[in-house]
Scaffold this motif. Structure first.
Motif, short mmCIF file in Angstrom:
data_model
loop_
_atom_site.label_atom_id
_atom_site.label_comp_id
_atom_site.label_asym_id
_atom_site.label_seq_id
_atom_site.Cartn_x
_atom_site.Cartn_y
_atom_site.Cartn_z
N LEU A 71 0.84 -1.19 0.00
CA LEU A 71 0.00 0.00 0.00
C LEU A 71 0.88 1.24 0.00
N SER A 72 0.56 2.16 -0.87
CA SER A 72 1.28 3.44 -0.84
C SER A 72 0.76 4.26 0.33
N ALA A 73 1.48 5.31 0.70
CA ALA A 73 1.04 6.19 1.78
C ALA A 73 -0.31 6.81 1.43
N VAL A 74 -0.50 7.15 0.18
CA VAL A 74 -1.77 7.73 -0.27
C VAL A 74 -2.90 6.71 -0.08
N SER A 75 -2.68 5.48 -0.51
CA SER A 75 -3.70 4.44 -0.38
C SER A 75 -4.05 4.17 1.08
N GLN A 76 -3.08 4.22 1.96
CA GLN A 76 -3.34 3.98 3.38
C GLN A 76 -4.25 5.05 3.96
N VAL A 77 -3.98 6.30 3.63
CA VAL A 77 -4.83 7.38 4.13
C VAL A 77 -6.21 7.29 3.50
N GLU A 78 -6.27 6.96 2.22
CA GLU A 78 -7.57 6.79 1.56
C GLU A 78 -8.38 5.68 2.25
N LEU A 79 -7.75 4.58 2.56
CA LEU A 79 -8.44 3.47 3.22
C LEU A 79 -8.92 3.86 4.62
N GLU A 80 -8.08 4.58 5.35
CA GLU A 80 -8.48 5.01 6.69
C GLU A 80 -9.70 5.93 6.62
#
Length: 136
Positions: A71-80
């Motif tokens: 997971l990219s940092a962007v994807s992690q924040v999007e998921l959260e």
């Protein structure tokens, strides 16, 4: 996948206030974890901080988790954000209907009395018909 809670890293989160965890802890004790938390491949928390914290507070040493690799940092924040934003609370009407249904399931005596009355009525009709034909 069952993961040791001690292995989970909680880094910077969007949610700052976890709120009151008592009802969540009660739910975990009573029903277990209904929805796994989400971790990245490094066992860093992506979603489920309240569930994780409640599990820690009641003494769990492991917890079910979905692990999403790469997971990219962007994807992690999007998921959260997505995980927390997509929940929809029950409306007051839905909640009331749910509790009524639960009460009926927990206390079926009322419905059993109705059923017995209906069954008794049909038995009475049947007996009346039988006695009518016996007289003829």
């Amino acid at each position: 996948m069952l993961v040791n809670i001690a292995d989970i890293k909680v880094k910077r989160r969007i949610r700052k206030d976890l709120g009151d965890l008592e009802s969540l802890k009660d739910s975990l004790r009573r029903y277990g974890l209904l929805n796994p938390i989400t971790l990245n491949g490094k066992y860093e928390l992506v979603a489920g901080e309240r569930r994780l914290e409640a599990a820690k507070q009641i003494g769990w040493t492991s917890i079910n988790a979905n692990i999403i690799e790469n997971l990219s940092a962007v994807s992690q924040v999007e998921l959260e954000i997505e995980e927390n934003n997509q929940r929809k609370e029950f409306t007051d009407e839905e909640l009331l209907e749910g509790y009524k249904r639960l009460e009926r399931l927990r206390n079926p005596r009322f419905f059993r009395r109705i059923w017995n009355a209906i069954a008794g009525f049909f038995i009475w009709i049947w007996n009346t018909i039988i006695s009518f034909f016996k007289k003829k």
